[in-house]
Design a protein around this motif. Structure first.
Motif, short mmCIF file in Angstrom:
data_model
loop_
_atom_site.label_atom_id
_atom_site.label_comp_id
_atom_site.label_asym_id
_atom_site.label_seq_id
_atom_site.Cartn_x
_atom_site.Cartn_y
_atom_site.Cartn_z
N GLU A 15 0.83 -1.21 0.00
CA GLU A 15 0.00 0.00 0.00
C GLU A 15 0.87 1.26 0.00
N GLU A 16 1.94 1.24 0.78
CA GLU A 16 2.85 2.38 0.82
C GLU A 16 3.52 2.58 -0.54
N PHE A 17 3.93 1.46 -1.16
CA PHE A 17 4.53 1.53 -2.50
C PHE A 17 3.54 2.11 -3.51
N GLU A 18 2.27 1.69 -3.44
CA GLU A 18 1.25 2.20 -4.36
C GLU A 18 1.04 3.71 -4.17
N CYS A 19 1.06 4.17 -2.92
CA CYS A 19 0.92 5.61 -2.65
C CYS A 19 2.10 6.40 -3.24
N LEU A 20 3.30 5.87 -3.06
CA LEU A 20 4.48 6.53 -3.63
C LEU A 20 4.42 6.58 -5.15
N TYR A 25 3.37 9.74 -10.24
CA TYR A 25 2.57 10.05 -11.43
C TYR A 25 2.00 11.46 -11.36
N LYS A 26 1.51 11.84 -10.19
CA LYS A 26 0.93 13.17 -10.01
C LYS A 26 1.99 14.25 -10.21
N ASN A 27 3.18 14.05 -9.64
CA ASN A 27 4.27 15.03 -9.80
C ASN A 27 4.73 15.12 -11.25
#
Length: 117
Positions: A15-20, A25-27
Motif C-alpha cells: 500500500e505504501e509503495f502504491e501511494c508513492l 505520477y501526479k508530480n
C-alpha cells in the motif's frame, strides 16, 4: 514465524509503495503541465493572409495561396508555377531583397599618418 503478521506487514508495504507510485505520477503530470505552459507562452503566433509573400530559410519568395487548419500553409511558387503545402512555423514573411548592386559598400581607410589610433 507468524504468517498473519508477515502478511499484514507485506500488505502495508504494498500500500505504501502504491501511494508513492501514485504521487510520482501526479508530480510528473504537474511537471509536464508547467513545462508545456512555459513552452506555449514563448511560441509566437504567425498570422498569414492570402496573397502575403513568404520565404523559407533558403528559398523564396512564395505567395500564400490558402491557409489550412492546424498551421498548414499552401504556397504558390511563381517561378515554377507549382503549389505545395508547408508548416507555417517553417516560413517567414518576405520583405524584399536588395540586389548586390543596391547594397552600399563602405571602405575603411587607414588613419592619416601622424595620428595615433
Amino acid at each position: 514465524m507468524d504468517f498473519t503478521k508477515a502478511g499484514v506487514a507485506r500488505k502495508l508495504q504494498l500500500e505504501e509503495f502504491e501511494c508513492l507510485r501514485m504521487e510520482a505520477y501526479k508530480n510528473a503530470r504537474i511537471y509536464k503541465e508547467k513545462t508545456k505552459a512555459f513552452h506555449d507562452h514563448h511560441i509566437r503566433r504567425k498570422d498569414f493572409q492570402e496573397g502575403d509573400e513568404l520565404r523559407s530559410r533558403w528559398e523564396g519568395p512564395f505567395k500564400v495561396k490558402e491557409i489550412k487548419p492546424y498551421g498548414v500553409v499552401e504556397l504558390f511558387d511563381p517561378q515554377s508555377d507549382t503549389t505545395f503545402k508547408v508548416n507555417g512555423h517553417r516560413v517567414k514573411k518576405y520583405y524584399g531583397y536588395k540586389s548586390p548592386r543596391e547594397v552600399e559598400v563602405l571602405l575603411l581607410e587607414d588613419a592619416p599618418k601622424g595620428e595615433k589610433a
